[in-house]
Design an enzyme around this catalytic site. Structure first.
Site, PDB file in Angstrom:
ATOM      1  N   GLU A   1       0.824  -1.215   0.000  1.00 11.50           N
ATOM      2  CA  GLU A   1       0.000   0.000   0.000  1.00 11.50           C
ATOM      3  C   GLU A   1       0.858   1.266   0.000  1.00 11.50           C
ATOM      4  OE1 GLU A   1      -3.053   0.453  -0.646  1.00 11.50           O
ATOM      5  OE2 GLU A   1      -3.488  -1.681  -0.778  1.00 11.50           O
TER       6      GLU A   1
ATOM      7  N   TYR B   1      -6.500   7.073   3.467  1.00  7.82           N
ATOM      8  CA  TYR B   1      -6.657   6.023   2.450  1.00  7.82           C
ATOM      9  C   TYR B   1      -5.841   4.773   2.816  1.00  7.82           C
ATOM     10  CZ  TYR B   1      -6.149   3.188  -1.623  1.00  7.82           C
ATOM     11  OH  TYR B   1      -6.128   2.097  -2.449  1.00  7.82           O
TER      12      TYR B   1
ATOM     13  N   ASP C   1      -9.609   6.825  -2.406  1.00  2.88           N
ATOM     14  CA  ASP C   1      -8.621   7.608  -3.146  1.00  2.88           C
ATOM     15  C   ASP C   1      -9.305   8.239  -4.356  1.00  2.88           C
ATOM     16  OD1 ASP C   1      -9.023   5.530  -4.873  1.00  2.88           O
ATOM     17  OD2 ASP C   1      -6.922   4.973  -5.068  1.00  2.88           O
TER      18      ASP C   1
END
Ligand code: SF4
Length: 366
Positions: free
Chosen positions: A42, A125, A143
């Site tokens: 991520e 996010y 996002d």
């Protein structure tokens, strides 16, 4: 919420999850439930395309297989493994966060929004993505892709890039995330945004949400989402000097520990100020950085690069020391480097390009 809205949301969830079951992308970080690996993926995926991330992800995990290995490693090794992936603050934050995870959380990636948001480099996010994918928590991961889908499906014309608009999209996404399968739901939205509901020319004909999509119904696919106009990106001029010693070694400096491209290595130099020409700017920068006075010789080449908030053209010149000895005044460190050393040092993409240009500069420090 009206009955109609509740039905649309239920339909949204079920269609998206059914589509994901058959069309979700096969990605290396989806073959694991290890929170460490999901965290690394991520962070790498922030601002970076999936295809670019995959080889870096594999290499990074080979070099730092768990959070303890990452916390133990010198920052320079982490930056070197990250080289050319860009946005280097991500690597510095990962390294700092690994230390915190080991020291404060016993090596376990935090599993609550409060704890995970204390780690450097983790915003709303990324927190939502890690918590939902690694721990199955029913939190949204919103996002630009997700805002685009929601803006189109629900025909919302609030700007996706202002705080009030973003709050609205976050709350809408939170109301859609199912209590179970939050991981699949968030990843399905990511995949739909990447493969079908693209920024330009969405492929509505194969979209699982087509029958409820208000943008499609109104022919507004290319008018949504709405963005507030961003100010023009400034274009800055930077200069660098190719200075060699009598043995042909190249003078390189390590950037300060804070700021743009912190702790990476580069040629001596910096940004030109508005009221000076490039040669004067280069003399000033080298003096401030190393306490060294130089004569600026011929220009060797130039290279362009774009960062998030500005573009830069780097002009590379020959440099001839006149007086003084290099001293780390406005940098962390400096050294005379051979070609083999340069390969081992972490450099940003534009600095790597600049260093490549020295091959055509045979000038020596007498
Ligand atoms: S129907 Fe078209 S615009 Fe609507 S969500 Fe699907 S791809 Fe996007």
């Amino acid at each position: 919420m009206s009955k109609g809205q509740a039905e649309i949301k239920t339909f949204f969830r079920s269609r998206l999850l059914a589509w994901y079951k058959h069309h979700g992308r096969l990605l290396p970080w989806r073959e694991t439930t290890d929170p460490y690996r999901i965290w690394i993926s991520e962070i790498m995926l922030q601002q970076t395309r999936v295809d670019t991330v995959i080889p870096y992800y594999k290499r990074f995990l080979k070099r730092f297989p768990d959070v303890f290995a990452l916390a133990r490693a010198p920052l320079q090794d982490v930056l070197k493994t990250w080289e050319n992936l860009g946005y280097y603050s991500r690597a510095r934050h990962l390294h700092a966060a690994a230390g915190i995870i080991v020291g404060r959380f016993g090596g376990r990636i935090p599993d609550t929004p409060e704890d995970i948001r204390t780690l450097p480099g983790i915003g709303d996010y990324t927190a939502g993505a890690i918590l939902s994918i690694a721990y199955g928590r029913a939190v949204p991961a919103v996002d630009g892709n997700v805002r685009r889908i929601l803006s189109r499906v629900f025909a919302i014309d609030r700007p996706v890039n202002d705080p009030r608009g973003q709050k609205h999209f976050f709350e809408l996404a939170a109301s859609l995330v199912p209590g179970k399968r939050a991981s699949d739901f968030n990843q399905a939205l990511m995949d739909l945004g990447a493969t079908i509901c693209r920024a330009k020319n969405p492929d509505c004909g194969v979209c699982p949400l087509a029958s409820i999509c208000l943008a499609r119904r109104g022919g507004l696919q290319n008018d949504l989402p709405v963005s507030r106009k961003s100010p023009a990106i400034p274009h800055r001029q930077a200069v660098a000097a190719v200075v060699r010693n009598g043995k042909g070694l190249l003078l390189v400096v390590q950037r300060q520990a804070e700021g743009l491209l912190a702790s990476l290595w580069k040629l001596p130099g910096g940004f030109v100020q508005d009221d000076e020409n490039r040669e004067a700017g280069l003399r000033r920068c080298v003096k401030e950085e190393l306490g060294l006075s130089i004569r600026v010789g011929k220009k060797i080449a130039s290279a362009d690069h774009a960062y998030t908030h500005f573009r830069v053209t780097l002009h590379v010149y020959q440099g001839f020391p006149l007086s003084g000895k290099p001293t780390a005044r406005g940098c962390q460190d400096w050294r005379w480097a051979a070609a083999a050393d340069l390969k081992k040092l972490p450099l940003s993409r534009i600095d790597r390009m600049a260093v490549a240009l020295v091959e055509i500069s045979p000038v020596r420090f007498p």
